[in-house]
Design a protein around this motif. Structure first.
Motif, PDB file in Angstrom:
ATOM      1  N   THR A  40       0.830  -1.205   0.000  1.00  0.00           N
ATOM      2  CA  THR A  40       0.000   0.000   0.000  1.00  0.00           C
ATOM      3  C   THR A  40       0.865   1.257   0.000  1.00  0.00           C
ATOM      4  O   THR A  40       1.937   1.284   0.619  1.00  0.00           O
ATOM      5  N   LYS A  61      -1.612  -1.013  -3.998  1.00  0.00           N
ATOM      6  CA  LYS A  61      -2.830  -0.248  -3.722  1.00  0.00           C
ATOM      7  C   LYS A  61      -2.499   1.199  -3.390  1.00  0.00           C
ATOM      8  O   LYS A  61      -1.448   1.504  -2.852  1.00  0.00           O
ATOM      9  N   ASP A 253      -6.420  -0.516  -8.392  1.00  0.00           N
ATOM     10  CA  ASP A 253      -5.269  -1.359  -8.056  1.00  0.00           C
ATOM     11  C   ASP A 253      -4.320  -1.494  -9.231  1.00  0.00           C
ATOM     12  O   ASP A 253      -4.724  -1.441 -10.400  1.00  0.00           O
TER      13      ASP A 253
END
Length: 353
Positions: A40, A61, A253
């Motif tokens: 992330t 992400k 994504d």
């Protein structure tokens, strides 16, 4: 014992209907299944330091992709893309088979294609009212130029920000990938590193390591195994030995797919993606006449051609001699070219067989 699993996805058509895929697992339960790691808030430094050197797939992400994640609705895409003609795959069934060509190529205005691809049922169609559509965008001169979103769809390209995870001079192509809900694409590998940006819709991606190529029944760069969920193990008994890496991509994504990793995609919803490829090998390694970026590197092509000539010479020997010297060739290749960990894994498999 046979287990039945149901995979669901919602169509983004006007009626909001759902589609389902039902599949049964039996012997395939034995296949090793692994999740693709998720990272992330990845920036360039983190990607190049912690992810890229591993040479393994990774889901990224919250990487800024621009306004496309919010703005690329069906109506917006149709309006901005306009009536530019695009060549699309059309199939009467959702699982497309490149080796046996269970699809036809048709040309449609981009706005009409978008509307059809997002529909559950079609009032206008080529084959049947529930036919499936897939677009892999092409360059201006399909025989010479790679696809580039900035050239083919400049107004839409303004909405999409290519992550700066590689040097600008390494850029090769940016490819629109747009598919009907439920559409599944054949398992294949690419020779360049790439990022798959899932801008809208959800998509399942299953990947296999290059080290498992022996189990994938290859014809060129594509696997003969179309049904990767309920595979006929009488026809493809070795396939179960291939480790399966799986992830679900949500809108926004990114999936990093290293070169040579096999991948199979299933659109859980109508979705729009952008595939960005870059040259990570020296430029002279690649075939200069390859606008798709999927031809084997020049040296690899020479090796495969030499192998075919060698096998032709081997056929001059009696069958038992062919077998013996073929095994010697395999041993020689393993000792000279296999990575050490690959050889150790192969030895472990033979010890436990």
């Amino acid at each position: 014992m046979i287990k039945t699993h149901v995979l669901k996805g919602r169509r983004n058509g006007a009626d909001g209907s759902e589609w389902t895929v039902n599949f049964k697992l039996s012997e395939m339960d034995c296949q090793e299944k692994l999740e693709v790691p998720v990272y992330t808030d990845v920036d360039r430094e983190t990607f190049l330091r912690d992810i890229y050197p591993l040479r393994r797939p990774a889901v990224l992400k919250r990487v800024p992709l621009g306004p496309c994640v919010r703005s690329w609705t069906v109506s917006y895409l149709a309006q901005k893309g306009g009536d530019r003609e695009v060549k699309v795959h059309v199939s009467p069934e959702p699982r497309m088979d490149f080796l046996h060509k269970n699809f036809v190529y048709r040309t449609l205005p981009f706005d009409k294609f978008i509307q059809r691809a997002a529909e559950a049922k079609h009032s206008d169609f080529f084959i049947s009212e529930d036919e499936s559509y897939y677009l892999r965008s092409l360059g201006e001169d399909v025989r010479k130029e790679p696809a580039d979103l900035r050239k083919q769809f400049p107004e839409l390209a303004e909405d999409f920000h290519i992550p700066q995870f590689f040097e600008p001079e390494q850029f090769f192509s940016s490819v629109f990938r747009i598919s009907s809900p439920g559409l599944q694409l054949w398992t294949h590998y690419d020779v360049m590193d790439n990022l798959l940006a899932q801008v809208t819709g959800r998509k399942r991606v299953v990947l296999y390591s290059p080290k498992d190529a022996l189990y994938l029944y290859l014809t060129g760069d594509k696997s003969e195994v179309l049904d990767i969920d309920t595979t006929d193990l009488q026809l493809y008994p070795e396939f179960v030995k291939a480790s399966r890496y799986e992830c679900i991509l949500e809108p926004g994504d990114l999936l990093f797919i290293p070169a040579l990793w096999f991948h199979n995609t299933l659109a859980l919803q109508f979705g729009v993606g952008v595939n960005v490829f870059w040259r990570h090998l020296p430029p002279e390694s690649y075939d200069k006449k390859d606008p798709y970026g999927n031809k084997d590197p020049v040296a690899a092509s020479r090796v495969l051609q030499s192998l075919e000539r060698t096998l032709g010479i081997l056929e001059e020997l009696p069958p038992d001699y062919q077998d013996f010297y073929a095994r010697r060739m395999v041993l020689r290749i393993q000792s000279r070219a296999y990575l050490r960990q690959t050889m150790e894994a192969s030895q472990e498999n033979s010890d436990t067989a």
